[in-house]
Design a protein around this motif. Structure first.
Motif, PDB file in Angstrom:
ATOM      1  N   TYR A 255       0.260 -86.394  25.747  1.00  0.00           N
ATOM      2  CA  TYR A 255       0.407 -85.274  24.819  1.00  0.00           C
ATOM      3  C   TYR A 255      -0.922 -84.545  24.707  1.00  0.00           C
ATOM      4  O   TYR A 255      -1.988 -85.072  25.066  1.00  0.00           O
ATOM      5  CB  TYR A 255       0.844 -85.764  23.429  1.00  0.00           C
ATOM      6  CG  TYR A 255      -0.269 -86.389  22.627  1.00  0.00           C
ATOM      7  CD1 TYR A 255      -1.096 -85.625  21.805  1.00  0.00           C
ATOM      8  CD2 TYR A 255      -0.533 -87.760  22.710  1.00  0.00           C
ATOM      9  CE1 TYR A 255      -2.138 -86.202  21.090  1.00  0.00           C
ATOM     10  CE2 TYR A 255      -1.584 -88.344  21.991  1.00  0.00           C
ATOM     11  CZ  TYR A 255      -2.383 -87.546  21.184  1.00  0.00           C
ATOM     12  OH  TYR A 255      -3.420 -88.105  20.483  1.00  0.00           O
TER      13      TYR A 255
ATOM     14  N   LYS B 109       8.295 -87.655  26.727  1.00  0.00           N
ATOM     15  CA  LYS B 109       9.492 -87.372  25.924  1.00  0.00           C
ATOM     16  C   LYS B 109      10.634 -88.316  26.300  1.00  0.00           C
ATOM     17  O   LYS B 109      11.350 -88.817  25.427  1.00  0.00           O
ATOM     18  CB  LYS B 109       9.930 -85.922  26.122  1.00  0.00           C
ATOM     19  CG  LYS B 109       9.070 -84.906  25.395  1.00  0.00           C
ATOM     20  CD  LYS B 109       9.629 -83.504  25.565  1.00  0.00           C
ATOM     21  CE  LYS B 109       8.827 -82.485  24.773  1.00  0.00           C
ATOM     22  NZ  LYS B 109       9.353 -81.112  24.929  1.00  0.00           N
TER      23      LYS B 109
ATOM     24  N   VAL C 242       4.014 -82.142  24.747  1.00  0.00           N
ATOM     25  CA  VAL C 242       4.330 -83.517  25.138  1.00  0.00           C
ATOM     26  C   VAL C 242       4.942 -83.468  26.533  1.00  0.00           C
ATOM     27  O   VAL C 242       5.860 -82.675  26.786  1.00  0.00           O
ATOM     28  CB  VAL C 242       5.306 -84.170  24.140  1.00  0.00           C
ATOM     29  CG1 VAL C 242       5.599 -85.615  24.543  1.00  0.00           C
ATOM     30  CG2 VAL C 242       4.751 -84.120  22.720  1.00  0.00           C
TER      31      VAL C 242
ATOM     32  N   SER D 227       7.596 -87.063  18.093  1.00  0.00           N
ATOM     33  CA  SER D 227       6.446 -87.570  18.847  1.00  0.00           C
ATOM     34  C   SER D 227       5.230 -87.603  17.936  1.00  0.00           C
ATOM     35  O   SER D 227       5.215 -86.996  16.856  1.00  0.00           O
ATOM     36  CB  SER D 227       6.153 -86.670  20.056  1.00  0.00           C
ATOM     37  OG  SER D 227       5.680 -85.400  19.618  1.00  0.00           O
TER      38      SER D 227
END
Length: 566
Positions: free
Chosen positions: A67, A90, A85, A101
Motif C-alpha cells: 500500500y 486487496k 492498495v 485495508s
C-alpha cells in the motif's frame, strides 16, 4: 468579511460552503503555483490528480509495498490526501474476510504536525525513516490497526510537500524489507509529465543484469477507458512494455538518456526507427515520448497519446481561463501535425478585441498566426518548448530574432510573450501596449488547470461552465478564472434580458472546503446544487438551474464544473 467567516464553525461537517466576498472582485494575477519545468528549479508542490495517483502506484511497484499513503497538510494536521492498495494485497485481504485495508482506515486519523510520531517527524525534518517492526513502534498511533491488518514494515519519505508512506505485510503479496527501500522519489519529474506535458502514461525503467526493465508504471484513467473502448481488452502500452528488456548498452532513447545524463524527446514516435517498441507505439497510439535521467541506472519515461491534444469546449475554456489568470490579451494553442506545429485554437479577450477595433484593425495577432506552420525541428520558441518541455519567456517580442512573427507582433502592439508545454502541445500567451492587458517583467505564474477534468466535464458529462478556485486564506478560495458555454450564456441573456450567469454571481463568494474533508487528490461531487445545504450558493443555483457540481483538486485549489439538469 470577518463576521461572515467567523459565522461558519471551524469544524463544520459539510464538505463545501461559500462565504460572501465583501470585496466582490478577484485579482486576475492572484495565483499560487507556477507551471514550470524541473530544469528551472521548480519549487516543491503538493501532489494532486494524476501526478498523485502515478506516484502512489509507481512507488508500490518499485518498492514491493502493498500500500501507499500520501500525507498532506491541512492547517495544523497531516491527513491522508490519497492512498493506493495493490491488487495482490486487496485479494489477500479479501481472502481473510476483510472489507477494508490499513490504508483506508488510516483516513480517519489526523496527525498533529507538532507531534512526535513517525509521519510528523519525517514531515518536519525532511529525512526518511524506516520502521522494521511496525507493531512494536511506540510512537505510531495506528500500531493496533497495523497489527490487525498484518503490516510488518513501514517506509516514510518526504514527498511533494507531504510524506509518502509505504508498507509491507506478512504474506507473499508484498516484498520483505530489512532496510529503507526508497530514500527519495522523482516527484518533480512526474508532476512535470502530467501537469505540463499532458502525459497519459509513465514508466520507470531500471538497469539490471545488463538490461533495462520496467519496475513501475501508471496509465491515466481516461486513457485506460479509451483504450478499453477501442480494443475491448485491458492491455495498455505500459502492460505490453513490461514484457520487454532493453539492452543497457543499446542505441535507443532509454540507454542514451541514462548514459548521457540528459533528458531526451521523441516527436511523433511512430517514425523513430531506433525504438524497439515501435510496433507497440503504433498499436496504442503513442505520439510523443519524453525520457528523464534519474541516476542510479534509472530512467523515467512518459508519453502522450493521439488523444492528448485538446479541442472543442474544453479547449475554449482552457484558453479563456489562462487569459483570465495571466492578464494576457490572447492565447494560442499549438499542436504538431505531420512534423509541423499549427494553431489548433486561439482566444482574444473582449477588451483586447475592443482595443483593436478602436485602432481600426479587423483581425488580431492570434488570428494572423493561423497562417503559420512552424517546423518541429526549428529553433523558434514554439518548437523549442514543444521539443524540450521547458517554458520560455520573451520580454520584447518585436526584437526577438527567433520569432518568425516578430514584424506582425510589432504591428499589433504585442510586447511580451510566454510559451509553456500544455496538453501535448504548446500554450502561447501574450500582452500588448495599452491598459487592456497586464504588464509582465517576467513569465507570469500559471496554476495548473487539470485538462483531463475539463475534457471529462465538457465532453462527457455535459458541463455548462467551469471555475478555477485558488487558495488565498487557510480554508478559503477565490475564483481566479472561469468559462461559460456561449450557448448557455446566450440562452440566459434571452431569458433574463441581462448578462448575469451563475459564474458571474459566484465571483461574489469565497469557496470554503472544510480542512477535515479537504483530501487532496480526490474530486468531490454536489449531486444537486439547488437542494444541497452544504453549498451556500444554493439560491443562485436554483435561479440559474445548476444541478450537479464536481470539484476536482489541483495545485493550490479546485476546478469546479457544473451542469444543467436534463
Amino acid at each position: 468579511l470577518i463576521a461572515a467567516v467567523s459565522a461558519i464553525p471551524l469544524l463544520r461537517r459539510s464538505r463545501f460552503s461559500s462565504v460572501p466576498n465583501q470585496a466582490g472582485k478577484v485579482c486576475r494575477t492572484a495565483v499560487l503555483q507556477a507551471t514550470r519545468g524541473v530544469a528551472q528549479g521548480q519549487a516543491a508542490r503538493a501532489l494532486t490528480g494524476e501526478s498523485l495517483a502515478a506516484t502512489l502506484k509507481i512507488a508500490c511497484d518499485w518498492s514491493g509495498a502493498g500500500y501507499a499513503i500520501y500525507w498532506t497538510r491541512a492547517l495544523d494536521d497531516l491527513v491522508v490526501g490519497d492512498d493506493y492498495v495493490t491488487p495482490a494485497r486487496k485479494a489477500a485481504l479479501a481472502a481473510q474476510g476483510k472489507k477494508s485495508s490499513f490504508a483506508e482506515v488510516s483516513e480517519i486519523f489526523r496527525l498533529s504536525i507538532a507531534g512526535t510520531g513517525p509521519v510528523a517527524t519525517v514531515y518536519k525534518t525532511g529525512k526518511p525513516m524506516f520502521i522494521a517492526d511496525v507493531a512494536s513502534e511506540p510512537l505510531l498511533r495506528r500500531k493496533d490497526f497495523a497489527k490487525d491488518y498484518g503490516i510488518t514494515s513501514m517506509s516514510l519519505i518526504p514527498c511533494g510537500c507531504g510524506v509518502l508512506e509505504l508498507g509491507t505485510s506478512s504474506g507473499s503479496e508484498t516484498a520483505s524489507w530489512s532496510s529503507l527501500p526508497l530514500s527519495s522519489f522523482p516527484v518533480q519529474e512526474i508532476q512535470k509529465a502530467f501537469m505540463s506535458l499532458g502525459a497519459k502514461y509513465a514508466m520507470l525503467w531500471q538497469a539490471r543484469d545488463g538490461d533495462f526493465a520496467v519496475v513501475g508504471d501508471f496509465v491515466a484513467a481516461d486513457e485506460v477507458r479509451a483504450r478499453q473502448g477501442l480494443r475491448g481488452d485491458d492491455k495498455t502500452f505500459c502492460s505490453e512494455s513490461r514484457s520487454l528488456k532493453i539492452p543497457a548498452e543499446g542505441r535507443g532513447p532509454i540507454s542514451k538518456t541514462a548514459s548521457s545524463g540528459k533528458a531526451s524527446f521523441i516527436s511523433n514516435a511512430i517514425l523513430d526507427r531506433s525504438l524497439v517498441r515501435r510496433p507497440l507505439v503504433g498499436e496504442f497510439g503513442i505520439k510523443d515520448m519524453h525520457f528523464f535521467p534519474l541516476g542510479n541506472s534509472l530512467v523515467l519515461e512518459c508519453g502522450t497519446s493521439e488523444r492528448t491534444t485538446m479541442s472543442g469546449n474544453a479547449l475554449n475554456a482552457a484558453l479563456e481561463m489562462q487569459c483570465n489568470i495571466s492578464g494576457a490579451g490572447y492565447a494560442i494553442y499549438w499542436i504538431e501535425v505531420n512534423g509541423e506545429l499549427v494553431i489548433a485554437g486561439d482566444h482574444v479577450t473582449p477588451t483586447r478585441r475592443a482595443a483593436l477595433a478602436a485602432q481600426g484593425k479587423e483581425s488580431s495577432f492570434a488570428e494572423i498566426g493561423r497562417n503559420f506552420r512552424l517546423p518541429v525541428a526549428g529553433s523558434g520558441p514554439v518548437a523549442t518548448v514543444y521539443r524540450t518541455g521547458e517554458s520560455c519567456f520573451i520580454e520584447d517580442a518585436a526584437s526577438c530574432d527567433r520569432l518568425r512573427r516578430k514584424e506582425i507582433a510589432e504591428e499589433y502592439g504585442i510586447t511580451s510573450m510566454t510559451f509553456v508545454p500544455f496538453a501535448g502541445g504548446v500554450l502561447e500567451l501574450g500582452i500588448s501596449q495599452g491598459p487592456e492587458t497586464a504588464d509582465w517583467s517576467e513569465a507570469p505564474e500559471l496554476p495548473e488547470i487539470p485538462t483531463s477534468a475539463l475534457r471529462q466535464g465538457f465532453d462527457e458529462e455535459g458541463a455548462s461552465y467551469s471555475i478555477l478556485w485558488q487558495q488565498d486564506e487557510d480554508e478559503y478560495f477565490s475564483a481566479v478564472a472561469d468559462y461559460v458555454l456561449p450557448e448557455r450564456r446566450r440562452a440566459f441573456r434571452n431569458r433574463r434580458g441581462d448578462d448575469e450567469t451563475f459564474v458571474a454571481r459566484s465571483k461574489g463568494f469565497k469557496l470554503r472546503v472544510d480542512p477535515l474533508r479537504r483530501l487532496w487528490g480526490r474530486p468531490f461531487v454536489v449531486a444537486d446544487a439547488r437542494t444541497d445545504a452544504s453549498l451556500n450558493r444554493q439560491e443562485i443555483a436554483r435561479e440559474f438551474d445548476v444541478g450537479q457540481i464536481t470539484f476536482t483538486p489541483c495545485a493550490g485549489g479546485y476546478l469546479e464544473m457544473g451542469s444543467t439538469p436534463v
